[in-house]
Scaffold this active site. Structure first.
Site: not given
Length: 362
Positions: A261, A265, A274
């Site tokens: 990805r 998100h 992160y």
């Protein structure tokens, strides 16, 4: 206490899946059963998806679009799988990151946009468009996909169901229940797990101790496959084999596409908190669109003139959809009750009448 001895076929512990993961890295795929026109169409769909990600993010930041999850970085997994289907008889059951597969099946872009504007009309696919609505609840679509596949078999129809989920969804109970039921029923369904490395901010290594997610397949009585999810053609060949297997009455399959990805998100997330920068840089070198276009250019199927024309056509189509959706009347009371059940119950009829009398729900 009864002694329990697991019973497995002798080859279950050592058999390699019927597709293997080639080394990840730069470079294009080496083979294809797709025609030149199909390859161009697939690449255009990947570019469309990437362009809509950019437009959707911009609209969301302007307050003109709802929270949605981009496909960025996973286009080959979605498009390669979608091109293994026959849209006239096969079905796509999405999670929420499969826009190009829905478009390939014939869903108008406007319907997809309405869904993420909170408009219930977006969930009603036109007649003949074989898709189920986008599912935000994690893994909740998986049992539904098995039920749909079972129904096709009971009706003696030749359709196959392709259901998408992510690595995070594979940790949900619905995933295991759906796979177990599919194996028991020998349902014509293909489970495609897009392992993009992250379940929102939870990395793959904290989700499962299994070496691969595809390795779970024998426990459900089905074959598993691990494939380079950034290789358009590798995904297409692997999913095609699973679809034909299901169509021949040989039951379900579990495919894990290893992808990444490349960003947030969804539009409410900040992946920079992160996702390691070096990891993003490494996967940027494996960008599925770059790889696919390089493959087509090497074979004389894509050039600068065609590229410019495609991108202009995509931009026009997206702008057209935005204008159409923004010009629509907001949904009213009737839309809360439409397409829910075939025949309304007396209670829902009373509820609708009460809302209408109260002035509607806008």
């Amino acid at each position: 206490m009864t002694d329990f001895t697991p019973q497995f076929p002798p080859e279950a512990a050592t058999a390699a899946p019927w597709a293997v993961l080639p080394p990840l890295g730069a470079g294009g795929p080496a083979r294809s059963s797709l025609s030149g026109n199909e390859l161009r169409e697939a690449c255009e769909l990947m570019l469309f998806s990437r362009a809509f990600d950019d437009k959707g993010f911009s609209l969301q930041r302007q307050g003109r679009f709802g929270t949605f999850s981009p496909v960025r970085g996973q286009e080959a997994s979605v498009v390669g799988a979608a091109f293994a289907l026959d849209p006239g008889r096969d079905w796509v059951v999405p999670q929420y990151r499969e826009l190009p597969a829905l478009l390939r099946q014939g869903l108008p872009l406007e319907n997809f946009m309405l869904t993420f504007l909170g408009d219930p009309r977006g969930g009603a696919a036109p007649v003949g468009v074989n898709v189920l609505p986008v599912q935000i609840g994690l893994a909740a679509q998986l049992p539904q996909a098995v039920g749909l596949a079972w129904g096709l078999r009971l009706r003696e129809q030749s359709g196959v169901v392709l259901v998408f989920c992510g690595d995070g969804a594979s940790s949900e109970g619905d995933f295991h229940e759906a796979c177990n039921l599919a194996g028991t029923l020998s349902a014509p369904v293909v489970f495609l797990v897009q392992n993009n490395g992250w379940a929102i901010s939870t990395p793959r290594e904290r989700q499962s101790a299994a070496a691969t997610l595809a390795a779970r397949a024998p426990g459900y009585g089905m074959p598993g496959a691990l494939v380079d999810g950034n290789d358009l053609l590798a995904v297409h060949e692997t999913v095609s084999a699973a679809v034909e297997r299901a169509r021949a009455g040989e039951g379900p399959s579990l495919i894990e596409t290893v992808t990444y990805r490349m960003g947030d998100h969804n539009t409410a997330d900040d992946a920079s908190r992160y996702q390691p920068e070096h990891e993003l840089a490494e996967w940027a070198d494996r960008d599925p669109i770059t790889r696919a276009l390089a493959y087509l250019r090497d074979r004389g199927l894509w050039d600068d003139e065609h590229d410019a024309a495609v991108r202009a056509r995509i931009a026009d189509r997206i702008d057209e959809a935005v204008r159409t959706v923004e010009a629509m009347e907001p949904p009213g009371v009737a839309h809360l009750f439409a397409h829910v059940v075939e025949e309304a119950s007396p209670r829902s009829v009373r509820q609708q009448a009460w809302l209408n009398a109260a002035g509607g729900a806008r």
